[in-house]
Each structure stands twice: as C-alpha cells, then as structure tokens.
Design an enzyme around this catalytic site. Structure first.
Site, PDB file in Angstrom:
ATOM      1  CE  LYS A   9      -2.348  34.451  24.062  1.00 44.94           C
ATOM      2  NZ  LYS A   9      -1.907  33.027  24.163  1.00 44.94           N
ATOM      3  CE1 TYR A  49      -1.894  32.328  18.873  1.00 48.14           C
ATOM      4  CE2 TYR A  49      -4.178  33.019  19.139  1.00 48.14           C
ATOM      5  CZ  TYR A  49      -2.876  32.962  19.613  1.00 48.14           C
ATOM      6  OH  TYR A  49      -2.550  33.533  20.814  1.00 48.14           O
ATOM      7  CG  ASN A 112      -0.536  31.418  27.113  1.00 49.34           C
ATOM      8  OD1 ASN A 112      -1.352  32.192  26.610  1.00 49.34           O
ATOM      9  ND2 ASN A 112       0.292  30.688  26.404  1.00 49.34           N
ATOM     10  CG  HIS A 115       0.658  36.708  20.663  1.00 49.44           C
ATOM     11  ND1 HIS A 115       0.990  35.476  20.144  1.00 49.44           N
ATOM     12  CD2 HIS A 115       1.138  37.639  19.780  1.00 49.44           C
ATOM     13  CE1 HIS A 115       1.621  35.656  18.985  1.00 49.44           C
ATOM     14  NE2 HIS A 115       1.724  36.954  18.751  1.00 49.44           N
ATOM     15  CD  GLU A 126       2.362  37.490  15.435  1.00 47.34           C
ATOM     16  OE1 GLU A 126       2.216  36.262  15.501  1.00 47.34           O
ATOM     17  OE2 GLU A 126       2.931  38.163  16.329  1.00 47.34           O
TER      18      GLU A 126
HETATM   19  P1  DAT Z   1       3.338  31.120  22.178  1.00 44.48           P
HETATM   20  O1  DAT Z   1       2.043  31.805  22.534  1.00 44.48           O
HETATM   21  O2  DAT Z   1       4.251  31.009  23.376  1.00 44.48           O
HETATM   22  O3  DAT Z   1       4.024  31.713  20.972  1.00 44.48           O
HETATM   23  P2  DAT Z   1       2.536  28.905  20.453  1.00 44.48           P
HETATM   24  O4  DAT Z   1       2.711  29.834  19.293  1.00 44.48           O
HETATM   25  O5  DAT Z   1       3.218  27.577  20.381  1.00 44.48           O
HETATM   26  O6  DAT Z   1       2.975  29.596  21.826  1.00 44.48           O
HETATM   27  O7  DAT Z   1       0.984  28.623  20.680  1.00 44.48           O
HETATM   28  C1  DAT Z   1       0.052  29.669  20.563  1.00 44.48           C
HETATM   29  C2  DAT Z   1      -0.953  29.539  21.673  1.00 44.48           C
HETATM   30  O8  DAT Z   1      -1.688  28.327  21.527  1.00 44.48           O
HETATM   31  C3  DAT Z   1      -0.343  29.452  23.076  1.00 44.48           C
HETATM   32  O9  DAT Z   1      -0.085  30.737  23.630  1.00 44.48           O
HETATM   33  C4  DAT Z   1      -1.393  28.703  23.836  1.00 44.48           C
HETATM   34  C5  DAT Z   1      -1.975  27.768  22.802  1.00 44.48           C
HETATM   35  N1  DAT Z   1      -1.318  26.440  22.858  1.00 44.48           N
HETATM   36  C6  DAT Z   1      -0.103  26.122  22.400  1.00 44.48           C
HETATM   37  N2  DAT Z   1       0.180  24.839  22.619  1.00 44.48           N
HETATM   38  C7  DAT Z   1      -0.925  24.325  23.219  1.00 44.48           C
HETATM   39  C8  DAT Z   1      -1.277  23.029  23.707  1.00 44.48           C
HETATM   40  N3  DAT Z   1      -0.439  21.998  23.619  1.00 44.48           N
HETATM   41  N4  DAT Z   1      -2.490  22.885  24.297  1.00 44.48           N
HETATM   42  C9  DAT Z   1      -3.344  23.911  24.399  1.00 44.48           C
HETATM   43  N5  DAT Z   1      -3.078  25.161  23.954  1.00 44.48           N
HETATM   44  C10 DAT Z   1      -1.888  25.352  23.385  1.00 44.48           C
HETATM   45 MG    MG Z   2       3.509  31.685  18.985  1.00 41.53          MG
END
Ligand code: DAT
Ligand code: MG
Length: 149
Positions: A9, A49, A112, A115, A126
């Site tokens: 990212k 997303y 974070n 991805h 994807e």
């Molecule tokens: P991952 O990236 O571990 O697959 P995810 O698919 O649940 O996690 O979410 C996608 C991204 O969205 C994640 O990398 C960071 C953001 N995100 C997820 N939950 C969040 C939250 N509660 N607050 C802010 N950003 C969040």
């Molecule tokens: Mg995810």
C-alpha cells in the site's frame, strides 16, 4: 500452482519497505509471477474493496489506497494464499505478532502496509481485477528442486 494477489500500500511504498517485503516472500521460497508500480484509480480501489463498501471506514480506505503509488504483485507457490496471510499478520498491526510484516512495521489499522488475498476465490478475483493475462509470466525457478521435495 496456487497464486495470490499481494499489494504494498502507499504507506509501505513511501516508507521504503518494498524491498524488505518482497524479500520476505522471496526468501520463503515463493515466486513472483507479476509485478507493477501503479497509481490506483478510484474505480479500481472501490472495486477491490467492494466487500467493505457499507463500512464506515470505506471512504477513508479508498482515499488512502489512491493516495500514492502501490506495488501490485502476484506470487505463486504451494499454499501461498494462506502462507502470505500468515507472513502479513493480523489486520490491526497492534494485534499482529512480531515477525509478521504488519507486526514488525505497523501500528494503526488504517496504515497496515500490505494487502493479501484472504482465500483462493478472492485471489482469483483480485488477480483478474489487477492484472491482464499478458502481465503474468509463467516461468520455472532454477531453485525449485531445492524448495520442493
Ligand atoms: P485485511 O486487509 O487484513 O484483509 P479487511 O479485508 O478486513 O482486512 O479490511 C481491509 C482493509 O480495510 C484493512 O487492511 C484496513 C481497513 N480496515 C479494516 N477494518 C477497519 C477498521 N475497523 N477501521 C479502519 N480501517 C479498517
Ligand atoms: Mg481483506
């Protein structure tokens, strides 16, 4: 052979973590089959997303992922989808174990770093979303017989 989609990212790119992240996957024994640095469009971000589009963090997430260059990659190898998720660590870097990418380099959930596809079907979706067929290279590493028995 299994394939997964990995993206570094904008925070990972800006912080100079591209080499370190690639090295972790490469030294594990996984093989790169696609790699490009790109500015992500609003449309691609929203599509990537889409599962989160009703969540309150969605606008900020799309803003963040389009805020600077991203390194998009496809990695190949046995069990790579699940193994890459383990190397990446938990979504919230504060909860991610040391030794994982997020656990070693991140603090806030909205920064974070990386991805990784969360399953085989997601990986297929994807990869097709981010890469054209002609951008993926089928090749055999000369190290293969030293990585697989
Ligand atoms: P991952 O990236 O571990 O697959 P995810 O698919 O649940 O996690 O979410 C996608 C991204 O969205 C994640 O990398 C960071 C953001 N995100 C997820 N939950 C969040 C939250 N509660 N607050 C802010 N950003 C969040
Ligand atoms: Mg995810």
């Amino acid at each position: 052979m299994e394939r997964t989609f990995i993206a570094i990212k904008p925070d990972g790119v800006q912080r100079g973590l591209v080499g370190t992240i690639i090295q972790r996957l490469e030294s594990r024994g996984y093989q790169l089959v696609g790699l490009k640095l790109m500015q992500v469009s609003q449309e691609l971000a929203e599509n990537h997303y889409a599962e989160h589009k009703e969540r309150p963090f969605f606008p900020g997430l799309v803003q963040f992922i389009t805020s600077g260059p991203v390194v998009a990659m496809v990695w190949e190898g046995k069990g790579v989808v699940a193994a890459a998720r383990k190397l990446i660590g938990k979504t919230n870097p504060l909860e991610a174990e040391p030794g994982t990418i997020r656990g070693d380099f991140g603090i806030d959930i909205g920064r974070n770093i990386i991805h990784g596809s969360d399953g085989l079907e997601t990986a297929q979706r994807e990869i097709a979303l981010w890469f054209g067929d002609s951008e993926l290279v089928n090749w055999t590493s000369s190290a293969q017989s030293w990585i697989y028995e």
